[in-house]
Motif scaffolding. Sequence first.
Motif, PDB file in Angstrom:
ATOM      1  N   MET A 101     -45.251   8.118  30.643  1.00 31.46           N
ATOM      2  CA  MET A 101     -44.855   6.719  31.116  1.00 31.46           C
ATOM      3  C   MET A 101     -43.719   5.837  30.817  1.00 31.46           C
ATOM      4  O   MET A 101     -43.111   5.234  31.675  1.00 31.46           O
ATOM      5  CB  MET A 101     -45.884   5.963  30.824  1.00 31.46           C
ATOM      6  N   MET A 102     -43.035   6.552  29.052  1.00 31.67           N
ATOM      7  CA  MET A 102     -42.656   5.881  28.523  1.00 31.67           C
ATOM      8  C   MET A 102     -41.557   6.717  29.638  1.00 31.67           C
ATOM      9  O   MET A 102     -40.075   5.810  29.755  1.00 31.67           O
ATOM     10  CB  MET A 102     -41.963   6.714  27.175  1.00 31.67           C
ATOM     11  N   LEU A 103     -40.774   8.132  29.984  1.00 33.77           N
ATOM     12  CA  LEU A 103     -39.796   8.800  30.228  1.00 33.77           C
ATOM     13  C   LEU A 103     -39.554   8.025  32.106  1.00 33.77           C
ATOM     14  O   LEU A 103     -38.456   7.314  32.296  1.00 33.77           O
ATOM     15  CB  LEU A 103     -39.939   9.844  30.348  1.00 33.77           C
ATOM     16  N   ALA A 104     -41.109   7.687  32.607  1.00 33.50           N
ATOM     17  CA  ALA A 104     -40.939   7.044  33.882  1.00 33.50           C
ATOM     18  C   ALA A 104     -39.863   5.444  33.666  1.00 33.50           C
ATOM     19  O   ALA A 104     -39.119   5.180  34.398  1.00 33.50           O
ATOM     20  CB  ALA A 104     -41.924   6.847  34.044  1.00 33.50           C
ATOM     21  N   MET A 105     -40.561   4.676  32.526  1.00 37.48           N
ATOM     22  CA  MET A 105     -39.881   3.375  32.359  1.00 37.48           C
ATOM     23  C   MET A 105     -38.285   3.695  32.170  1.00 37.48           C
ATOM     24  O   MET A 105     -37.899   2.494  32.663  1.00 37.48           O
ATOM     25  CB  MET A 105     -40.143   2.922  31.053  1.00 37.48           C
ATOM     26  N   ALA A 106     -38.180   4.260  31.751  1.00 32.87           N
ATOM     27  CA  ALA A 106     -36.389   4.677  31.113  1.00 32.87           C
ATOM     28  C   ALA A 106     -35.606   4.894  32.628  1.00 32.87           C
ATOM     29  O   ALA A 106     -34.981   4.584  32.815  1.00 32.87           O
ATOM     30  CB  ALA A 106     -36.602   5.754  29.745  1.00 32.87           C
TER      31      ALA A 106
END
Length: 137
Positions: A101-106
């Motif tokens: 999820m964090m990498l998708a946000m980034a």
Amino acid sequence: MSVEVLDSATIVNFVEDEEAFNVSIRDRFTHLDANHDGMLSYAELLKELQSLRVFETHFGIDVKTDPKELAHVYNSLFVQFDHDSNGTVDLEEFKAEMKSMMLAMANGMGFLPVQMVLEEGSFLKKAVERESTKQAA
């Protein structure tokens, strides 16, 4: 809450810093694991999801949301975390999904910095704090 400036590199660097990311994941997981059994039940994760009020507000204004629709969304989110479909989320599943999820946000942010209102203790706030500490050193 505070207003912070962050960019995709801040998030990616936080996720790639295994020590900082793992500590944050363990802390949040432990906080959510109300019965301390080392697993997150649907009820434990649901409590956190409901506290975010993402689906019950629109730009900070309460909106009426169909309870059946909310239940479906929360169930779908739980299934997303429960990789082995055993009805609970262990630390590794939680870590893997949060990382994704964090990498998708980034990825969705692009390379330009943005201003965001961040909750104290959130993963994004921790990423900003890590970056600020790194720059100050």
